[in-house]
Design a protein around this motif. Sequence first.
Motif, short mmCIF file in Angstrom:
data_model
loop_
_atom_site.label_atom_id
_atom_site.label_comp_id
_atom_site.label_asym_id
_atom_site.label_seq_id
_atom_site.Cartn_x
_atom_site.Cartn_y
_atom_site.Cartn_z
N LYS A 153 -3.98 -0.41 6.05
CA LYS A 153 -4.68 -0.79 7.27
C LYS A 153 -3.84 -0.59 8.52
O LYS A 153 -4.36 -0.37 9.60
CB LYS A 153 -5.13 -2.26 7.20
CG LYS A 153 -5.97 -2.60 5.99
CD LYS A 153 -7.31 -1.94 6.05
CE LYS A 153 -8.16 -2.39 4.86
NZ LYS A 153 -9.24 -1.47 4.60
N THR A 154 -2.51 -0.75 8.36
CA THR A 154 -1.59 -0.65 9.49
C THR A 154 -0.46 0.30 9.14
O THR A 154 0.07 0.25 8.02
CB THR A 154 -1.01 -2.04 9.85
OG1 THR A 154 -2.08 -2.93 10.15
CG2 THR A 154 -0.06 -1.97 11.03
N LEU A 182 -6.40 3.71 11.22
CA LEU A 182 -5.25 2.85 10.98
C LEU A 182 -4.80 2.19 12.28
O LEU A 182 -4.82 2.82 13.34
CB LEU A 182 -4.07 3.66 10.42
CG LEU A 182 -4.29 4.29 9.04
CD1 LEU A 182 -3.22 5.34 8.78
CD2 LEU A 182 -4.28 3.23 7.97
N LYS A 183 -4.38 0.94 12.19
CA LYS A 183 -3.72 0.29 13.31
C LYS A 183 -2.32 0.89 13.41
O LYS A 183 -1.69 1.17 12.39
CB LYS A 183 -3.61 -1.22 13.10
CG LYS A 183 -4.92 -1.92 12.88
CD LYS A 183 -5.76 -1.94 14.11
CE LYS A 183 -7.03 -2.73 13.83
NZ LYS A 183 -8.09 -2.46 14.74
N GLU A 237 -2.81 -6.12 10.18
CA GLU A 237 -3.78 -6.03 9.08
C GLU A 237 -3.04 -5.48 7.87
O GLU A 237 -2.25 -4.55 7.97
CB GLU A 237 -4.92 -5.09 9.46
CG GLU A 237 -5.89 -5.70 10.46
CD GLU A 237 -7.11 -4.81 10.65
OE1 GLU A 237 -7.75 -4.46 9.64
OE2 GLU A 237 -7.39 -4.48 11.80
#
Length: 142
Positions: free
Chosen positions: A30-31, A59-60, A87
């Motif tokens: 996610k990150t 993606l963060k 995240e």
Amino acid sequence: MDIRKIDDNISVAPQIAIEDIAEIARLGFKTLIANRPDGEEYGQPPMSDIQASAEEHGLKWVYLPVASGHITDEDVDAFAPMFQEAEKPALAFCRSGTRCTVLWALSSAREQDPQDLLSAAYRAGYDLTGLIGRMQQQNNQS
């Protein structure tokens, strides 16, 4: 791409290529955390290009550049809340994955047993035993 899972929240990797980002997203990260300064090594892809691709793939993006071999308490102080709020799962990368692992271990030592962190890092292929004193200091500060 050499992704090494430390625990369910974080994995680390050596320098990634822009072409790796679609696979990173497909794997469920996610990150994406970059702990390598731009221009550290000839031929290294620009962080702005990696950021653009990461964001394109949902993606963060977190850019927290840290000098290799010179991780300060300020670096740990910056990493801790960033990682806590990120995240998960997150993938952090640098030249070899070591500096990401050190940042994670030192910041996590504030709330977790340093021996458990050493074991998790070791299982991922990173020997941080030389940091045990510093990890215990972080643990005593919490």
